[in-house]
Design a protein around this motif. Structure first.
Motif, PDB file in Angstrom:
ATOM      1  N   UNK A 154      -7.183   9.138 -41.762  1.00  0.00           N
ATOM      2  CA  UNK A 154      -6.637  10.459 -42.068  1.00  0.00           C
ATOM      3  C   UNK A 154      -5.197  10.385 -42.569  1.00  0.00           C
ATOM      4  N   UNK A 155      -4.699   9.165 -42.743  1.00  0.00           N
ATOM      5  CA  UNK A 155      -3.348   8.990 -43.264  1.00  0.00           C
ATOM      6  C   UNK A 155      -2.249   9.033 -42.224  1.00  0.00           C
ATOM      7  N   UNK A 156      -2.615   8.988 -40.945  1.00  0.00           N
ATOM      8  CA  UNK A 156      -1.617   9.012 -39.881  1.00  0.00           C
ATOM      9  C   UNK A 156      -1.252   7.588 -39.456  1.00  0.00           C
ATOM     10  N   UNK A 157      -0.037   7.437 -38.967  1.00  0.00           N
ATOM     11  CA  UNK A 157       0.422   6.146 -38.478  1.00  0.00           C
ATOM     12  C   UNK A 157       0.019   5.990 -37.017  1.00  0.00           C
ATOM     13  N   UNK A 158      -0.500   4.817 -36.678  1.00  0.00           N
ATOM     14  CA  UNK A 158      -0.928   4.560 -35.296  1.00  0.00           C
ATOM     15  C   UNK A 158      -0.100   3.426 -34.712  1.00  0.00           C
ATOM     16  N   UNK A 159       0.589   3.735 -33.623  1.00  0.00           N
ATOM     17  CA  UNK A 159       1.355   2.736 -32.884  1.00  0.00           C
ATOM     18  C   UNK A 159       0.581   2.415 -31.610  1.00  0.00           C
ATOM     19  N   UNK A 160       0.228   1.158 -31.440  1.00  0.00           N
ATOM     20  CA  UNK A 160      -0.492   0.743 -30.246  1.00  0.00           C
ATOM     21  C   UNK A 160       0.458   0.083 -29.255  1.00  0.00           C
ATOM     22  N   UNK A 161       0.213   0.308 -27.980  1.00  0.00           N
ATOM     23  CA  UNK A 161       1.006  -0.307 -26.911  1.00  0.00           C
ATOM     24  C   UNK A 161       0.040  -0.866 -25.880  1.00  0.00           C
ATOM     25  N   UNK A 162       0.090  -2.164 -25.653  1.00  0.00           N
ATOM     26  CA  UNK A 162      -0.810  -2.766 -24.681  1.00  0.00           C
ATOM     27  C   UNK A 162      -0.317  -4.133 -24.261  1.00  0.00           C
ATOM     28  N   UNK A 163      -0.956  -4.692 -23.256  1.00  0.00           N
ATOM     29  CA  UNK A 163      -0.565  -6.012 -22.763  1.00  0.00           C
ATOM     30  C   UNK A 163      -1.016  -7.097 -23.736  1.00  0.00           C
ATOM     31  N   UNK A 164      -0.472  -8.285 -23.556  1.00  0.00           N
ATOM     32  CA  UNK A 164      -0.795  -9.392 -24.463  1.00  0.00           C
ATOM     33  C   UNK A 164      -2.268  -9.774 -24.423  1.00  0.00           C
ATOM     34  N   UNK A 165      -2.967  -9.353 -23.383  1.00  0.00           N
ATOM     35  CA  UNK A 165      -4.401  -9.626 -23.269  1.00  0.00           C
ATOM     36  C   UNK A 165      -5.236  -8.662 -24.115  1.00  0.00           C
ATOM     37  N   UNK A 166      -4.608  -7.681 -24.751  1.00  0.00           N
ATOM     38  CA  UNK A 166      -5.330  -6.685 -25.541  1.00  0.00           C
ATOM     39  C   UNK A 166      -6.181  -7.376 -26.602  1.00  0.00           C
ATOM     40  N   UNK A 167      -7.468  -7.039 -26.703  1.00  0.00           N
ATOM     41  CA  UNK A 167      -8.333  -7.668 -27.712  1.00  0.00           C
ATOM     42  C   UNK A 167      -7.797  -7.466 -29.132  1.00  0.00           C
ATOM     43  N   UNK A 168      -7.948  -8.485 -29.945  1.00  0.00           N
ATOM     44  CA  UNK A 168      -7.394  -8.475 -31.298  1.00  0.00           C
ATOM     45  C   UNK A 168      -7.905  -7.316 -32.154  1.00  0.00           C
ATOM     46  N   UNK A 169      -9.185  -6.904 -32.047  1.00  0.00           N
ATOM     47  CA  UNK A 169      -9.641  -5.793 -32.895  1.00  0.00           C
ATOM     48  C   UNK A 169      -8.807  -4.528 -32.732  1.00  0.00           C
ATOM     49  N   UNK A 170      -8.420  -4.195 -31.503  1.00  0.00           N
ATOM     50  CA  UNK A 170      -7.591  -3.003 -31.292  1.00  0.00           C
ATOM     51  C   UNK A 170      -6.200  -3.203 -31.871  1.00  0.00           C
ATOM     52  N   UNK A 171      -5.643  -4.397 -31.660  1.00  0.00           N
ATOM     53  CA  UNK A 171      -4.316  -4.710 -32.212  1.00  0.00           C
ATOM     54  C   UNK A 171      -4.326  -4.551 -33.729  1.00  0.00           C
TER      55      UNK A 171
END
Length: 257
Positions: A120-137
């Motif tokens: 939709x053209x929005x910017x997404x900032x993700x915040x998670x631990x280093x164990x966060x799976x790569x697909x979400x990152x």
């Protein structure tokens, strides 16, 4: 989407926190980090507030004006919290009032949500631990590891950063050994790709291009406060140059030696 001022202070962000997958110890650093990107117009946190595990979050909600959203676990083993957060995110999306979303979780279940918001053209900032799976990152425009935001995190020890006087030398040395090496080869490749005929590239442009390809890249992970400090910390590989512009400020440029 309605027209908004492009000034960072006017960029409206919706902050959605998965309490089950984010520690309360990050709260101060989290909102300091979010303030770099815009205004947290909506701040919601999702979880079953009847369970004792979320006690840490309960203590900080009022101080940071975070709205708790109650979600009972109707069935054991099923995460109703995720569904509630996703539904709210879509409702907020269709208001067309936001420039971006901050998704705070280490759960890969939000990968599709991040992708949909970006569609939709929005910017997404993700915040998670280093164990966060790569697909979400990878689904986020930028991803910040929450280990860097914790109150008890050690400060960087390279570049212009100062060592916390309460941290012993042995502890600092041990932390430095644990830090991953900076991806110098990757940075060199990006720099060479965008450099002008003399080999110089605007440092801001360099940082933006690195983030596009590696959303989780953060100089702090490697012990540097900023990208310029990382570049300075590798004088055998890079040159750094400050070019004055109108108004008395300076624009930093880097070159691969």
């Amino acid at each position: 989407m309605a027209n908004h001022a492009t000034n960072l202070s006017q960029k409206h962000l919706a902050v959605l926190i998965d309490a089950d997958n984010a520690p309360a110890a990050i709260v101060e650093g989290l909102f300091e980090e979010i303030a770099k990107y815009g205004v947290a117009s909506v701040k919601r946190i999702y979880g079953d507030w009847t369970v004792p595990q979320l006690g840490g979050w309960k203590k900080v909600l009022l101080d940071h004006s975070i709205q708790p959203i109650q979600q009972f676990a109707y069935t054991k083993g099923k995460n109703a919290t995720d569904s509630s957060l996703i539904i709210d995110a879509m409702d907020l999306l269709y208001t067309r009032r936001f420039h971006g979303f901050c998704l705070v979780s280490s759960d890969s279940d939000f990968t599709r949500l991040a992708t949909r918001l970006r569609e939709e053209g929005l910017t997404v900032y993700g915040f998670g631990e280093e164990k966060t799976p790569k697909p979400f990152v990878s689904a986020c425009d930028k991803f910040i590891y929450t280990e860097l935001l914790r109150e008890d995190a050690l400060l960087p020890v390279n570049g212009s950063a100062q060592v916390d006087p309460g941290v012993g030398k042995a502890e600092v040395a041990a932390d430095a050994r644990k830090r991953p090496k900076a991806p110098i080869g990757f940075i060199v490749k990006i720099l060479d790709d965008i450099a002008d005929e003399d080999g110089w590239a605007n440092l801001g442009t360099l940082g933006a291009n690195i983030t596009k390809l590696r959303p989780a890249f953060d100089p702090r992970t490697h012990g540097f406060k900023k990208l310029s400090d990382l570049i300075k910390g590798h004088p055998q590989t890079f040159e750094l140059q400050a070019r004055p512009v109108a108004g008395g400020t300076a624009v930093m440029y880097a070159r691969h030696k």
